[in-house]
Enzyme design. Sequence first.
Site, PDB file in Angstrom:
ATOM      1  N   PHE A   1      -8.138 -53.895  -8.775  1.00 15.33           N
ATOM      2  CA  PHE A   1      -7.915 -54.143  -7.357  1.00 15.33           C
ATOM      3  C   PHE A   1      -8.034 -52.826  -6.571  1.00 15.33           C
ATOM      4  O   PHE A   1      -7.423 -51.825  -6.931  1.00 15.33           O
ATOM      5  CB  PHE A   1      -6.526 -54.761  -7.133  1.00 15.33           C
ATOM      6  CG  PHE A   1      -6.199 -54.945  -5.681  1.00 15.33           C
ATOM      7  CD1 PHE A   1      -6.933 -55.839  -4.903  1.00 15.33           C
ATOM      8  CD2 PHE A   1      -5.181 -54.213  -5.079  1.00 15.33           C
ATOM      9  CE1 PHE A   1      -6.656 -55.996  -3.550  1.00 15.33           C
ATOM     10  CE2 PHE A   1      -4.893 -54.364  -3.727  1.00 15.33           C
ATOM     11  CZ  PHE A   1      -5.635 -55.259  -2.966  1.00 15.33           C
ATOM     12  N   GLN A   2      -8.786 -52.837  -5.513  1.00 17.12           N
ATOM     13  CA  GLN A   2      -9.044 -51.662  -4.659  1.00 17.12           C
ATOM     14  C   GLN A   2      -9.570 -50.472  -5.459  1.00 17.12           C
ATOM     15  O   GLN A   2      -9.227 -49.329  -5.186  1.00 17.12           O
ATOM     16  CB  GLN A   2      -7.797 -51.289  -3.847  1.00 17.12           C
ATOM     17  CG  GLN A   2      -7.441 -52.383  -2.839  1.00 17.12           C
ATOM     18  CD  GLN A   2      -6.513 -51.914  -1.732  1.00 17.12           C
ATOM     19  OE1 GLN A   2      -5.630 -51.094  -1.959  1.00 17.12           O
ATOM     20  NE2 GLN A   2      -6.705 -52.456  -0.536  1.00 17.12           N
TER      21      GLN A   2
ATOM     22  N   MET B   1     -30.261 -44.356  24.074  1.00 14.59           N
ATOM     23  CA  MET B   1     -31.317 -43.579  23.444  1.00 14.59           C
ATOM     24  C   MET B   1     -32.305 -44.499  22.726  1.00 14.59           C
ATOM     25  O   MET B   1     -33.522 -44.276  22.768  1.00 14.59           O
ATOM     26  CB  MET B   1     -30.736 -42.552  22.470  1.00 14.59           C
ATOM     27  CG  MET B   1     -31.765 -41.595  21.892  1.00 14.59           C
ATOM     28  SD  MET B   1     -32.654 -40.661  23.152  1.00 14.59           S
ATOM     29  CE  MET B   1     -31.650 -39.176  23.240  1.00 14.59           C
TER      30      MET B   1
ATOM     31  N   GLU C   1      -9.749 -45.399   8.606  1.00 17.21           N
ATOM     32  CA  GLU C   1      -9.940 -44.162   7.848  1.00 17.21           C
ATOM     33  C   GLU C   1     -11.123 -43.338   8.344  1.00 17.21           C
ATOM     34  O   GLU C   1     -11.129 -42.111   8.212  1.00 17.21           O
ATOM     35  CB  GLU C   1     -10.114 -44.459   6.353  1.00 17.21           C
ATOM     36  CG  GLU C   1      -8.848 -44.941   5.659  1.00 17.21           C
ATOM     37  CD  GLU C   1      -8.670 -46.447   5.709  1.00 17.21           C
ATOM     38  OE1 GLU C   1      -9.410 -47.122   6.479  1.00 17.21           O
ATOM     39  OE2 GLU C   1      -7.805 -46.972   4.987  1.00 17.21           O
TER      40      GLU C   1
ATOM     41  N   LYS D   1      -3.400 -43.051  -9.451  1.00 10.94           N
ATOM     42  CA  LYS D   1      -1.993 -43.275  -9.152  1.00 10.94           C
ATOM     43  C   LYS D   1      -1.078 -42.607 -10.179  1.00 10.94           C
ATOM     44  O   LYS D   1      -0.056 -42.016  -9.816  1.00 10.94           O
ATOM     45  CB  LYS D   1      -1.730 -44.790  -9.125  1.00 10.94           C
ATOM     46  CG  LYS D   1      -0.460 -45.118  -8.393  1.00 10.94           C
ATOM     47  CD  LYS D   1      -0.359 -46.593  -8.033  1.00 10.94           C
ATOM     48  CE  LYS D   1       0.989 -46.793  -7.328  1.00 10.94           C
ATOM     49  NZ  LYS D   1       1.165 -48.143  -6.833  1.00 10.94           N
TER      50      LYS D   1
END
Lengths: 558, 159
Positions: A111-112, A469, A49, A161
Amino acid sequence: MEKCGADILVKCLETEGVDVVFGYPGGAVLAIYDALYDADIRHILVRHEQGAAHAADGYARATGRPGVCIATSGPGATNLVTGLATAYMDSVPVVAFTGQVATSWIGKDSFQEADITGITMPITKHNYLVKSTEDLPRVIKEAFYIATTGRPGPVLVDLPKDVSIGKCEFEYPSSVDLPGYKPTYEGHPKQVKELAKAITASSRPVLYVGGGVIWSGASDVLRELAELCDIPVTTTLTALGAFPTAHRLSLGMLGMHGTGYANLSVNECDLLIAVGARFDDRVIGDPRTFAPNAKVAHIDIDPAEIGKNVRYDIPIVGDARTVLESLIPQLSPMKRPEWLAQIAQWKKEWPLKYPRYADGIAPQYVIEQISDLTGGEAIVTTEVGQNQMWTAQFYKFKNARSFISSAGLGTMGFGFPAAIGAQIGRPDSLVIDIAGDGSFQMNIQELGTAVQYKLPVKVVILNNGYLGMVRQWQAMFHDKRYSSTALDYNPDFVAVAEAYGAKGIRVETEDEVRPSLERAFAEPGPVVVDVKVSREANVFPMVPPNMPISRMIRGDES
Amino acid sequence: MKRTLSVLVNNRSGVLARVASLFSRRGYNIESIAVGVTDDPEVSRMTIQVIADEATFEQITKQLHKLIDVIKISDITSDERVDRELALIRISADSSNRSDILQVVGIFRAKIVDVAEKSIIVEVTGDEGKIDAFVQLARPYGIIEIVRTGKVSMVRGSK
């Protein structure tokens, strides 16, 4: 007609003119993905993502249109966070949609589940948790409006949802009603007049321009102003390309790794005209000694930027283009031979140059070759670190929106997914990610995306086997104690590219550089060019942190 | 310097969190904050007290303005205004000192709102100074608990 939330979302996106979204499916966005299945919107499946957020960002920076990304709830949403923070720091219009557990399950550690509106509050321009399907059209309208107007920035919309499944009558609002959000575009006429007077009275002016010039589409008026009144122009990292590097009035970039002549010009100027720039610490060094002899005029669409880091004399809140357009008619042509002669002298004393390194190809040479081969017409993205600074120094930019880099947040792993987004937004352009071996590995999985969608993105790795760097800072400030900066277990990048189905080219000698790049640029698909460069080349000049920018270290390179 | 801001915001969930998060991430200190709905149920008013120098205060108001949910900000620091704060103070008190405390309560036009065997609850309303003074005088008797609302303010006159 009644529609479910997911269909409403798709319809709204189509109405907003969105033709591509970058995303990754999951449980909480199943309904949305179902709606996307037969929508007129192209969905680009990334491999992580974070890649979706950066690709949306790269798309936005390359096209000027908002980039859109989608992720599921919980880990999908949290994986967007770095990308949103990147877009926020550089004021990029990104609209992110995240799935969320059903409203009845919010707050139950489901969940999630992750409180993504809470998490992203400080790194978005605004965000929404949509609690009913009826609110969806208004929220989406507002999200795009907020992301793209005023000072652009990312907006996140969290969709439980049940909101994406729920049904309601659909009507897309034609306007927004946001009493707390009224960006100012026109500069105050009195202040603009004040600036015109200051320009006329000044003998040593400098234009210091930032990303606001790109976003307001002010490159042409900026050039008109600079040429009309003979004012040299220095740009920030995000504004590279807003003014052609090869122009006689160009000073290149200023700041920590800016050109010697840009920094000295700012130090000696009597009028500093900041346009759409925000006086970042990497630009100004020690704020107390920045432009010590100058009257400071600051044009910015965000009033909070004016006076945030540096004092000001002429504040102008407004859109860069609109303000410059109202300024130019108040000015007459001017010539400043003495000031420009002084700058020409500094250009002689502080040329951008580099040595031949005994242990390998000069990374700066690779960038010069890319610049020469593309005639400065490619879209160049970078990762973060030495690769980024050398690109800023040695690529000769010609056009706005041709340089895409994470400036404010300094996000390693940005350049490659951003290049993917840029390539999708501008399919006819040559898009090149100038990378380091460290940064590229942070989102190397997006090779899968580039191959799947046959995107001819080129990745040129300046491979020095170090986090270069950081190693440079360790060399300069920590007695060369290279703590955890050597990348001795790098993969074979050519083999990795080929394992993904891309092309890999290895370059080990200087005379292979140009032909290999030519070959890569001619390839119709994605190519990774792994260039073994000198291991301990440094970026110079350099201003140590918090020092006056006139106190540059020339370095052993020049 | 102590300054008072009167801020109109959308009456939506999360707005207080946005304001609080802004103050904490930019390192501004909130002295007190009081929030309540206005006559328009869609709009709330926040009365925020901060300690800040001129430059920081300018940044605070500008940064607050950037929040989409912030509708209007008024700096009422130097306006003629009425400031009020309410405090509930539980003081240990028994038959031996209750009448002494009652005298103090009377002087401050405070109210006894609860009496128990070993303590009383006093309600004091006034500006910050008055409440601080009451707390000072009540301290010797033994303060068990204090709850303060934070200041609310209104500009005087027809404004």
